[in-house]
Enzyme design. Structure first.
Site, PDB file in Angstrom:
ATOM      1  CE1 TYR A  69      -5.238   4.449   8.397  1.00 27.70           C
ATOM      2  CE2 TYR A  69      -5.862   4.187  10.701  1.00 27.70           C
ATOM      3  CZ  TYR A  69      -5.073   3.831   9.627  1.00 27.70           C
ATOM      4  OH  TYR A  69      -4.094   2.865   9.781  1.00 27.70           O
ATOM      5  CE1 TYR A  73      -1.132   4.138   9.033  1.00 34.08           C
ATOM      6  CE2 TYR A  73      -0.187   3.379   6.967  1.00 34.08           C
ATOM      7  CZ  TYR A  73      -1.170   3.295   7.953  1.00 34.08           C
ATOM      8  OH  TYR A  73      -2.169   2.364   7.833  1.00 34.08           O
ATOM      9  CE  LYS A 105       3.910   3.781  13.053  1.00 34.41           C
ATOM     10  NZ  LYS A 105       4.129   3.147  11.758  1.00 34.41           N
ATOM     11  N   PRO A 133      -4.364   1.275  18.495  1.00 32.28           N
ATOM     12  CG  PRO A 133      -6.252   0.019  17.951  1.00 32.28           C
ATOM     13  CD  PRO A 133      -5.604   0.732  19.081  1.00 32.28           C
ATOM     14  CG  HIS A 158      -2.152  -0.811   1.045  1.00 25.68           C
ATOM     15  ND1 HIS A 158      -3.373  -0.455   1.551  1.00 25.68           N
ATOM     16  CD2 HIS A 158      -2.344  -1.966   0.374  1.00 25.68           C
ATOM     17  CE1 HIS A 158      -4.274  -1.371   1.219  1.00 25.68           C
ATOM     18  NE2 HIS A 158      -3.673  -2.304   0.511  1.00 25.68           N
TER      19      HIS A 158
HETATM   20  P1  RFL Z   1       1.308 -10.763  21.844  1.00 25.14           P
HETATM   21  O1  RFL Z   1       0.909 -10.879  20.440  1.00 25.14           O
HETATM   22  O2  RFL Z   1       0.274 -10.390  22.848  1.00 25.14           O
HETATM   23  O3  RFL Z   1       1.951 -12.165  22.250  1.00 25.14           O
HETATM   24  C1  RFL Z   1       2.262 -12.482  23.593  1.00 25.14           C
HETATM   25  C2  RFL Z   1       2.209 -13.993  23.727  1.00 25.14           C
HETATM   26  O4  RFL Z   1       2.571 -14.351  25.065  1.00 25.14           O
HETATM   27  C3  RFL Z   1       1.669 -15.332  25.543  1.00 25.14           C
HETATM   28  N1  RFL Z   1       1.668 -15.235  27.008  1.00 25.14           N
HETATM   29  C4  RFL Z   1       2.296 -16.118  27.822  1.00 25.14           C
HETATM   30  N2  RFL Z   1       3.020 -17.218  27.557  1.00 25.14           N
HETATM   31  C5  RFL Z   1       3.521 -17.921  28.624  1.00 25.14           C
HETATM   32  N3  RFL Z   1       3.313 -17.550  29.923  1.00 25.14           N
HETATM   33  C6  RFL Z   1       2.604 -16.441  30.222  1.00 25.14           C
HETATM   34  N4  RFL Z   1       2.411 -16.081  31.502  1.00 25.14           N
HETATM   35  C7  RFL Z   1       2.052 -15.682  29.149  1.00 25.14           C
HETATM   36  N5  RFL Z   1       1.306 -14.546  29.096  1.00 25.14           N
HETATM   37  C8  RFL Z   1       1.080 -14.306  27.792  1.00 25.14           C
HETATM   38  C9  RFL Z   1       0.350 -14.974  24.902  1.00 25.14           C
HETATM   39  O5  RFL Z   1      -0.552 -16.070  24.848  1.00 25.14           O
HETATM   40  C10 RFL Z   1       0.816 -14.549  23.498  1.00 25.14           C
HETATM   41  O6  RFL Z   1       0.850 -15.616  22.611  1.00 25.14           O
HETATM   42  O7  RFL Z   1       2.530  -9.745  22.051  1.00 25.14           O
HETATM   43  P2  RFL Z   1       3.729  -9.328  21.057  1.00 25.14           P
HETATM   44  O8  RFL Z   1       4.427 -10.534  20.523  1.00 25.14           O
HETATM   45  O9  RFL Z   1       4.489  -8.305  21.793  1.00 25.14           O
HETATM   46  O10 RFL Z   1       3.003  -8.669  19.789  1.00 25.14           O
HETATM   47  C11 RFL Z   1       2.287  -7.452  19.939  1.00 25.14           C
HETATM   48  C12 RFL Z   1       1.151  -7.380  18.920  1.00 25.14           C
HETATM   49  O11 RFL Z   1       0.383  -8.577  18.998  1.00 25.14           O
HETATM   50  C13 RFL Z   1       0.263  -6.150  19.124  1.00 25.14           C
HETATM   51  O12 RFL Z   1       1.044  -5.032  19.443  1.00 25.14           O
HETATM   52  C14 RFL Z   1      -0.580  -5.827  17.867  1.00 25.14           C
HETATM   53  O13 RFL Z   1      -1.541  -6.826  17.632  1.00 25.14           O
HETATM   54  C15 RFL Z   1      -1.259  -4.488  18.013  1.00 25.14           C
HETATM   55  N6  RFL Z   1      -2.139  -4.161  16.892  1.00 25.14           N
HETATM   56  C16 RFL Z   1      -1.628  -3.681  15.690  1.00 25.14           C
HETATM   57  N7  RFL Z   1      -0.301  -3.556  15.508  1.00 25.14           N
HETATM   58  C17 RFL Z   1       0.208  -3.151  14.307  1.00 25.14           C
HETATM   59  O14 RFL Z   1       1.434  -3.034  14.178  1.00 25.14           O
HETATM   60  N8  RFL Z   1      -0.603  -2.872  13.221  1.00 25.14           N
HETATM   61  C18 RFL Z   1      -1.943  -2.973  13.311  1.00 25.14           C
HETATM   62  O15 RFL Z   1      -2.617  -2.782  12.295  1.00 25.14           O
HETATM   63  C19 RFL Z   1      -2.517  -3.359  14.590  1.00 25.14           C
HETATM   64  N9  RFL Z   1      -3.829  -3.487  14.722  1.00 25.14           N
HETATM   65  C20 RFL Z   1      -3.516  -4.331  17.000  1.00 25.14           C
HETATM   66  C21 RFL Z   1      -4.344  -3.976  15.894  1.00 25.14           C
HETATM   67  C22 RFL Z   1      -4.087  -4.843  18.169  1.00 25.14           C
HETATM   68  C23 RFL Z   1      -5.455  -4.991  18.239  1.00 25.14           C
HETATM   69  N10 RFL Z   1      -5.967  -5.553  19.435  1.00 25.14           N
HETATM   70  C24 RFL Z   1      -6.732  -6.732  19.453  1.00 25.14           C
HETATM   71  C25 RFL Z   1      -5.446  -5.089  20.718  1.00 25.14           C
HETATM   72  C26 RFL Z   1      -5.700  -4.106  15.971  1.00 25.14           C
HETATM   73  C27 RFL Z   1      -6.282  -4.599  17.141  1.00 25.14           C
HETATM   74  C28 RFL Z   1      -7.777  -4.683  17.188  1.00 25.14           C
HETATM   75  C1  PHB Z   2      -6.227  -3.740  10.665  1.00 21.41           C
HETATM   76  O1  PHB Z   2      -6.368  -4.017   9.455  1.00 21.41           O
HETATM   77  O2  PHB Z   2      -6.538  -4.553  11.563  1.00 21.41           O
HETATM   78  C2  PHB Z   2      -5.706  -2.411  11.046  1.00 21.41           C
HETATM   79  C3  PHB Z   2      -5.235  -1.552  10.065  1.00 21.41           C
HETATM   80  C4  PHB Z   2      -4.753  -0.309  10.416  1.00 21.41           C
HETATM   81  C5  PHB Z   2      -4.759   0.081  11.738  1.00 21.41           C
HETATM   82  C6  PHB Z   2      -5.211  -0.776  12.724  1.00 21.41           C
HETATM   83  C7  PHB Z   2      -5.695  -2.041  12.378  1.00 21.41           C
HETATM   84  O3  PHB Z   2      -4.317   1.331  12.061  1.00 21.41           O
END
Ligand code: RFL
Ligand code: PHB
Length: 391
Positions: free
Chosen positions: A201, A385, A297, A293, A73
């Protein structure tokens, strides 16, 4: 001699990428993950990868499917009732982002890790970290009712916001910074073509909306809802109606409705814990910081932390050099705070706050109008971004 050089807690993007960066450098590791493989592989989360993150997946040789199926993109839209401005990310920065689901990144990394002989212990309950202040830390856990234990040189807590890593650090050494937002994102995944070929957005009187995607046939949409909202209150029909209102009549014309295959509410928060190291315990990813989100990032910061920690461990094992391990926290936090700022700012610009009075609303409208007319403002958004460099 310890059982493993590095014990990684958590098989999310931070832990899995770290494991593969260590693998290609010949440093052995074990991953302990609380959940099952099926659970970890079906979590729907992020969708936008910075070029730096793609480069790290290339470095570990786990980007074939990403390059085949990911969508490059070169821009995205900021929409409001006053009009739409396209942020020409590629034109302004010469770089682009890739739309490829976190679910797919996780699957690819788990598959590669196991195929390369890496050990991931799924369903590891009650993980506990011991002697993190000493030169020989260890970890214990329970699996199928059996108590297990192993020793290591270092522990990398990549276990997310609710993990055990940060909780094990002595409270006296930890400083936390936090902002909670009084709203969350209600997200829907549906097998319908996206309403536009780029992300939108939208700032609307009724609240924020985001049109995103996973593929040319799978859409990901979000609407801002109050923190107290319950997903049961949102039928598919109500969701599509609300989304269409917030996108406005022009953009909503391209909206294709269909049954949701996932629907959930995620709270929004900004959070940073400092420092990211105590003794032989290191924090990476959501274990140390959360961004709302809006700036996409979170996953990208998890990847850059993993890269910085891997570089520090590689320097230690290659040359006995401890400077990078000692500098890891400061180096990672410098990048994290900039992403925290961007995510906080972008959240403030695009969302409706319960306390938003007429003046604050006019400030949002004026800022969006300024961005529409200013190449400098667009450049600032684009360079954040697309991702700041790994310094
Ligand atoms: P994670 O993915 O939470 O993984 C942590 C892992 O640790 C396990 N765990 C344990 N294991 C053993 N013992 C314990 N006591 C434990 N406690 C936990 C968990 O089960 C899990 O498997 O952390 P990590 O690796 O730091 O990754 C971070 C990302 O997952 C997170 O920052 C992103 O998903 C945030 N996020 C987005 N980030 C982006 O860069 N671009 C996006 O477009 C974006 N969109 C989003 C998002 C997060 C969202 N939610 C659900 C909060 C959109 C949403 C809706
Ligand atoms: C997504 O596709 O889940 C998504 C995309 C952009 C964002 C956050 C989440 O800023």
């Amino acid at each position: 001699m310890s059982d493993y050089r590095v014990a990684i807690i958590g098989a999310g993007p931070a832990g899995l990428l770290l494991s593969q960066l260590l693998h290609v450098a010949g440093i052995d590791f074990v991953i302990l993950e609380r959940r099952t493989r099926e659970y970890v592989e079906s979590r729907i989360r992020a969708g936008v990868l910075e070029g730096t993150t793609v480069g790290l997946l290339d470095r570990v040789g786990v980007a074939d499917r990403l390059h085949a199926e990911g969508l490059p993109h070169g821009g995205f839209a900021l929409a409001s009732e006053e009009g739409v401005v396209r942020i020409d990310v590629a034109g302004l920065t010469g770089r682009s982002v890739t739309v490829y689901g976190q679910t797919e990144v996780t699957r690819d990394l788990i598959e590669a890790c196991i195929a390369r002989g890496g050990r991931i212990e799924f369903a590891a309950e009650d993980v506990a970290l011991h002697d993190i202040d000493s030169a020989s830390p260890s970890v214990s856990w329970r699996q199928d009712g059996v108590e297990r234990h192993l020793s290591c040189d270092f522990i990398a807590a990549c276990d997310g916001y609710h993990g055990v890593g940060r909780a094990t650090m002595p409270p006296a050494v930890l400083r936390t910074f936090e902002r909670e937002y009084p709203f969350g994102w209600l997200g829907v995944l549906a097998d319908v073509p996206p309403c536009d070929h780029e992300l939108i957005y939208a700032n609307h009187e009724r609240g924020f909306a985001l049109a995103s995607m996973r593929s040319p046939t799978r859409s990901r949409y979000y609407v801002q809802v109050p923190s107290s909202e319950r997903v049961e209150n949102w039928s598919d029909e109500r969701f599509w109606d609300e989304l269409a209102l917030r996108l406005g009549p022009d953009l909503a014309r391209g909206l294709v409705r269909g049954p949701s295959i996932e629907k959930s509410i995620a709270p929004l928060r900004s959070f940073v814990a400092e420092p990211m190291r105590h003794g032989r315990l290191f924090l990476a990813g959501d274990a140390a910081h959360i961004v709302p989100p809006t700036g996409a990032k979170g996953l990208n910061l998890a990847a850059s932390d993993a890269a910085m920690l891997a570089d520090a461990l590689i320097a230690f094992y290659a040359r006995g050099d401890t400077a990078a391990l000692e500098g890891y926290s400061a180096r990672a936090l410098a990048r994290i705070w900039k992403a925290e700022r961007f995510s906080w700012w972008f959240t403030g610009l695009m969302h409706r706050f319960p306390e938003t009075d007429a003046f604050a609303r006019r400030m949002q409208v004026a800022e969006l109008a300024y961005i529409r007319g200013s190449a400098a403002a667009q450049m600032s958004i684009a360079e954040n971004y697309v991702g700041l460099p790994l310094e």
